[in-house]
Design an enzyme around this catalytic site. Sequence first.
Site, mmCIF file in Angstrom:
data_model
loop_
_atom_site.group_PDB
_atom_site.id
_atom_site.type_symbol
_atom_site.label_atom_id
_atom_site.label_comp_id
_atom_site.label_asym_id
_atom_site.label_seq_id
_atom_site.Cartn_x
_atom_site.Cartn_y
_atom_site.Cartn_z
ATOM 1 N N CYS A 1 30.914 43.278 27.077
ATOM 2 C CA CYS A 1 30.635 44.646 27.511
ATOM 3 C C CYS A 1 29.273 45.153 27.043
ATOM 4 O O CYS A 1 28.542 45.782 27.810
ATOM 5 C CB CYS A 1 31.733 45.585 27.002
ATOM 6 S SG CYS A 1 31.442 47.335 27.353
ATOM 7 N N CYS B 1 39.703 48.503 23.970
ATOM 8 C CA CYS B 1 39.693 49.882 24.458
ATOM 9 C C CYS B 1 40.434 50.057 25.777
ATOM 10 O O CYS B 1 40.879 51.161 26.095
ATOM 11 C CB CYS B 1 38.257 50.377 24.590
ATOM 12 S SG CYS B 1 37.269 49.470 25.820
#
Length: 349
Positions: A89, A188
């Site tokens: 990410c 997350c």
Amino acid sequence: KKVVLGLSGGVDSTIAALLLKEQGYEVTGLYFDISERNEAGKAAAEKVASEAGIDFVYKNVHEEFYGTVVDNFCTEYISGRTPNPCIVCNPNVKFKTLTEYADHIGAYYIATGHYGSTCYDEKTNSWYIRRGKNLKKDQTYMLYRLPQEVISRFLMPLENLETKDETRRIADDAGMSNAHQKDSQEICFIPDDRTYLDLLNEMGYRAEPGNFIDLDGNVIGEHQGIVNFTVGQRKGLGMTFGKPMFVLGLDNNNNTVTLGDNKDLFSNTVYSKNNFFTATGNGTMPEYFDGTEVEAKIRYAARPAKAVIRQTGDDTVKAVFTEPQRAATPGQSIVFYYRDMVIGGGFIE
């Protein structure tokens, strides 16, 4: 003096905003919405932005995040590897979004609430991510794939904070409503009440039963899918063997899980591919680091350990550790440090 800060709504990024303001920066907090509908997260981030007295902007990165990070996460697990989504990410979504928006508003700097720092090394004429003072919360492992053009613009305001308690004290003193908010979860995009297996099922990935085998290839039991296991695992095997057994390896092609003793998990040598070196911006190790002793981490929570690194192929690095390392896990990253600087790393084979 303009800076775009990744603002999650948590205490770390909030204090980063306050410290930047103290240093005279004009701060814009950017909230990434990876779920496309996280109104609660957006509201929380907007609230602390208001409390901190900074501008706020919302970005929906759901499509890019799922196409880049979540798809990779799922395919890695199905392939018998154990991924670390933050490492994918950071360069491909988070810092890409930060730099693009900074360019859009004419801001040179970007910032986050990561614990770490940056430095410029004159000997190698390169920028590097570097460990900060809070070694317990050090997050530089997650940032090893950031290129020069990002690190040169990157501010890490928490670099001098030695403990998380110190961070919370600053938030308390500033009257921030999130001063005692608990730390965010590791993954997350997976809520607390779900597991990565739930996600794989939702995404249409199905695990097929296969065989447990020993180091000689003998079948010693049946498993319910390689996605249920990671190298080094002992509990949750789904059956007993009369003695503790540990996962030594996962073979996607044959759908087998190799089991053995704990001692079989230790090795002095770790190979990595798809490497990235900060100074070169690609998988080629700079000559001045080839054959050098560094400190290396084979997972985020691992203690740094001495190793000599060498380039052994076009995109293969061999790390030979002084002390054997336990359960070097394919799919996880090995990250190399030289004098506290992150010089590169790669995905363990």
